[in-house]
Design a protein around this motif. Structure first.
Motif, PDB file in Angstrom:
ATOM      1  N   ALA A 189       4.302 -22.357  62.768  1.00 45.29           N
ATOM      2  CA  ALA A 189       4.362 -21.163  63.988  1.00 45.29           C
ATOM      3  C   ALA A 189       4.911 -19.785  63.341  1.00 45.29           C
ATOM      4  N   ALA A 190       5.651 -19.499  62.404  1.00 46.92           N
ATOM      5  CA  ALA A 190       6.154 -18.396  62.292  1.00 46.92           C
ATOM      6  C   ALA A 190       6.362 -18.312  60.731  1.00 46.92           C
ATOM      7  N   PRO A 191       5.036 -18.054  60.073  1.00 46.42           N
ATOM      8  CA  PRO A 191       5.005 -18.234  58.405  1.00 46.42           C
ATOM      9  C   PRO A 191       5.769 -17.267  57.651  1.00 46.42           C
ATOM     10  N   GLU A 192       6.124 -16.319  58.209  1.00 45.84           N
ATOM     11  CA  GLU A 192       6.941 -15.284  57.464  1.00 45.84           C
ATOM     12  C   GLU A 192       8.494 -15.228  57.871  1.00 45.84           C
ATOM     13  N   ALA A 193       8.665 -16.150  58.681  1.00 50.78           N
ATOM     14  CA  ALA A 193      10.180 -16.236  59.210  1.00 50.78           C
ATOM     15  C   ALA A 193      11.110 -16.043  58.201  1.00 50.78           C
ATOM     16  N   GLN A 194      12.219 -15.306  58.043  1.00 52.84           N
ATOM     17  CA  GLN A 194      13.384 -15.323  57.237  1.00 52.84           C
ATOM     18  C   GLN A 194      14.508 -15.710  58.065  1.00 52.84           C
ATOM     19  N   PRO A 195      15.218 -17.038  57.614  1.00 56.59           N
ATOM     20  CA  PRO A 195      16.176 -17.383  58.415  1.00 56.59           C
ATOM     21  C   PRO A 195      17.632 -16.866  57.965  1.00 56.59           C
ATOM     22  N   ASP A 196      17.476 -15.447  57.503  1.00 57.82           N
ATOM     23  CA  ASP A 196      18.990 -14.934  57.291  1.00 57.82           C
ATOM     24  C   ASP A 196      18.727 -13.486  57.725  1.00 57.82           C
ATOM     25  N   ASP A 197      17.415 -13.204  58.529  1.00 61.42           N
ATOM     26  CA  ASP A 197      17.182 -11.688  58.567  1.00 61.42           C
ATOM     27  C   ASP A 197      17.799 -11.110  59.853  1.00 61.42           C
ATOM     28  N   GLY A 198      18.450 -11.797  60.811  1.00 57.07           N
ATOM     29  CA  GLY A 198      19.091 -11.465  61.963  1.00 57.07           C
ATOM     30  C   GLY A 198      18.070 -11.369  62.900  1.00 57.07           C
ATOM     31  N   TRP A 199      16.886 -12.035  62.781  1.00 57.90           N
ATOM     32  CA  TRP A 199      15.950 -11.711  63.904  1.00 57.90           C
ATOM     33  C   TRP A 199      15.344 -13.029  64.266  1.00 57.90           C
ATOM     34  N   LEU A 200      15.043 -13.249  65.462  1.00 60.40           N
ATOM     35  CA  LEU A 200      14.105 -14.471  65.791  1.00 60.40           C
ATOM     36  C   LEU A 200      12.464 -13.940  65.927  1.00 60.40           C
ATOM     37  N   ASP A 201      11.910 -14.423  65.515  1.00 59.14           N
ATOM     38  CA  ASP A 201      10.262 -14.483  65.726  1.00 59.14           C
ATOM     39  C   ASP A 201       9.889 -15.381  66.877  1.00 59.14           C
ATOM     40  N   VAL A 202       9.222 -14.423  67.832  1.00 59.87           N
ATOM     41  CA  VAL A 202       8.740 -15.085  68.943  1.00 59.87           C
ATOM     42  C   VAL A 202       7.175 -15.046  69.025  1.00 59.87           C
ATOM     43  N   PHE A 203       6.548 -16.172  69.435  1.00 59.53           N
ATOM     44  CA  PHE A 203       5.186 -16.256  69.263  1.00 59.53           C
ATOM     45  C   PHE A 203       4.748 -16.855  70.702  1.00 59.53           C
ATOM     46  N   ILE A 204       3.936 -16.333  71.529  1.00 56.42           N
ATOM     47  CA  ILE A 204       3.565 -16.879  73.048  1.00 56.42           C
ATOM     48  C   ILE A 204       1.925 -17.070  72.680  1.00 56.42           C
ATOM     49  N   ILE A 205       1.389 -17.963  73.234  1.00 52.57           N
ATOM     50  CA  ILE A 205       0.260 -18.317  72.876  1.00 52.57           C
ATOM     51  C   ILE A 205      -0.473 -18.161  74.634  1.00 52.57           C
ATOM     52  N   ARG A 206      -1.418 -17.494  74.920  1.00 49.51           N
ATOM     53  CA  ARG A 206      -2.033 -17.455  76.197  1.00 49.51           C
ATOM     54  C   ARG A 206      -2.707 -18.685  76.395  1.00 49.51           C
ATOM     55  N   ARG A 207      -2.985 -18.904  77.747  1.00 50.06           N
ATOM     56  CA  ARG A 207      -3.636 -20.311  78.211  1.00 50.06           C
ATOM     57  C   ARG A 207      -5.142 -20.080  77.888  1.00 50.06           C
ATOM     58  N   VAL A 208      -5.854 -20.850  77.278  1.00 51.00           N
ATOM     59  CA  VAL A 208      -7.098 -20.805  76.640  1.00 51.00           C
ATOM     60  C   VAL A 208      -7.848 -22.088  77.395  1.00 51.00           C
ATOM     61  N   SER A 209      -9.403 -21.704  77.053  1.00 51.55           N
ATOM     62  CA  SER A 209      -9.969 -23.014  77.699  1.00 51.55           C
ATOM     63  C   SER A 209     -10.008 -24.416  76.470  1.00 51.55           C
ATOM     64  N   ARG A 210     -10.031 -25.597  77.123  1.00 49.90           N
ATOM     65  CA  ARG A 210      -9.964 -26.728  76.188  1.00 49.90           C
ATOM     66  C   ARG A 210     -10.742 -26.544  75.180  1.00 49.90           C
ATOM     67  N   LEU A 211     -11.777 -26.240  75.321  1.00 45.33           N
ATOM     68  CA  LEU A 211     -12.799 -25.983  74.150  1.00 45.33           C
ATOM     69  C   LEU A 211     -12.292 -24.880  73.075  1.00 45.33           C
ATOM     70  N   THR A 212     -11.296 -24.248  73.416  1.00 43.05           N
ATOM     71  CA  THR A 212     -10.748 -23.332  72.373  1.00 43.05           C
ATOM     72  C   THR A 212      -9.459 -23.806  71.830  1.00 43.05           C
ATOM     73  N   ILE A 213      -8.816 -24.684  72.702  1.00 40.10           N
ATOM     74  CA  ILE A 213      -7.361 -25.061  72.044  1.00 40.10           C
ATOM     75  C   ILE A 213      -7.661 -25.718  70.652  1.00 40.10           C
ATOM     76  N   ALA A 214      -8.700 -26.599  70.249  1.00 43.58           N
ATOM     77  CA  ALA A 214      -8.680 -27.155  69.081  1.00 43.58           C
ATOM     78  C   ALA A 214      -8.782 -26.083  67.834  1.00 43.58           C
TER      79      ALA A 214
END
Length: 326
Positions: free
Chosen positions: A215-240
């Motif tokens: 989900a957060a391929p570049e997250a650094q667990p000691d950098d003092g930040w949270l990486d937030v990813f929100i995925i918009r709703r998409v069609s069932r055909l797009t989900i895969a």
């Protein structure tokens, strides 16, 4: 220095305790750790690792002798011990990956490195950020939406005869995709408020969850930040296609969303993230480090360098080298 190993016999696909206990004793002997300074305990019930870690941390605080605690299990067992030892500067917690997910370690190294008992005993302690959430303490990722709903549904299918982990996971996905997909969710991200027609979201201190979704391929667990990813709703055909991108981490490169991901993703960095359903359809399912439950609202608050964790020697050396280069 004391050494405590907490073995969860119910984690993963098989009981690890019979083979692991003598292997730990042999590794400790090679490392020169005397028998009176080490202890191997098999946990007996949910929450037992938390109690044992809290007891060990309290003893360390009382007598001034540091303790290193390892859990043999999954992310849930590790989280229990980390929670129990929280607040004690003389206690550090590590993990031996014998669970089904083991996402904590993927931020730091490989399963092989974390399974190497000699490397574990020769490793070191590092301070990392944690999150305080409504589901408890989290070292990796707090997520809500479709992925959390899938995780929440898995135990129902595991009760079916001959329905193992992968089959239960697949059936839970099918069931969710056949139902109503997406929620209107209001986010408050360091004071910024936005309402999104949302498929799912992840507030990340570590890099992976769900058994290897980056989900957060570049997250650094000691950098003092949270990486937030929100995925918009998409069609069932797009989900895969979308989930394939999300699982491999191809949605994020060099500190920003890729062009392919931008239409479907929202990215922020934050110290505190809250979310609540905005569609009147009741609670939203959320998950954090093995805990999964419906929530009326959920908040993830950064706790800078609040966790003291153990890394095996190769992972520890990489972590310290990277920290020195920043």
């Amino acid at each position: 220095m004391r050494y405590l190993f907490l073995l969860n016999p119910t984690a993963g696909k098989r009981d690890c305790t019979a083979e692991l206990a003598p292997a730990i004793r042999a590794a400790a002997q090679r490392a020169g750790i005397p028998p009176e300074k080490r202890k191997v305990v098999v946990t007996q019930y949910a929450g037992h690792a938390r109690e044992l870690a809290a007891e060990a941390a309290h003893t360390a605080q009382a007598d001034g002798e540091p303790v290193r605690i390892w859990t043999a299990g999954g992310d849930g067992t590790f989280n229990e011990a980390l929670t129990g030892a929280q607040g004690c500067g003389l206690a550090a917690v590590g993990c031996l990956p014998f669970g089904s997910g083991n996402d904590f370690l993927r931020t730091y190294g490989t399963r092989e490195e974390f399974n190497d008992l000699d490397a574990q005993l020769a490793g070191g302690e590092v301070d990392i950020d944690l999150m305080q959430t409504d589901l408890g303490l989290s070292a990796t990722i707090c997520a809500a939406g479709l992925d959390a709903q899938v995780a929440y549904g898995i135990p129902q299918f595991r009760r079916i005869p001959f329905c193992g982990g992968e089959m239960a996971y697949a059936l839970s996905i099918v069931r969710q995709l056949c139902g109503h997909i997406g929620r209107n969710v209001t986010f408050t991200i360091d004071g910024e408020e936005l309402t999104v027609d949302c498929l799912m979201c992840a507030v990340c201190n570590g890099r992976t969850y769900g058994g290897g979704f980056y989900a957060a391929p570049e997250a650094q667990p000691d950098d003092g930040w949270l990486d937030v990813f929100i995925i918009r709703r998409v069609s069932r055909l797009t989900i895969a296609r979308l989930l394939g991108m999300y699982k491999s981490g191809r949605h994020f490169r060099n500190g920003e969303l890729t062009e392919q991901a931008k239409p479907c993703f929202i990215y922020r960095r934050a110290k505190c993230v809250s979310l609540r359903p905005a569609d009147g359809r009741g609670p939203i399912v959320a998950t954090a480090d093995g805990e999964c439950a419906p929530c009326d609202a959920i908040t993830a608050q950064l706790k800078p360098l609040a966790g003291r964790v153990l890394l095996p020697k190769p992972a520890y050396e990489r972590f310290m080298a990277q920290r020195a280069s920043v």
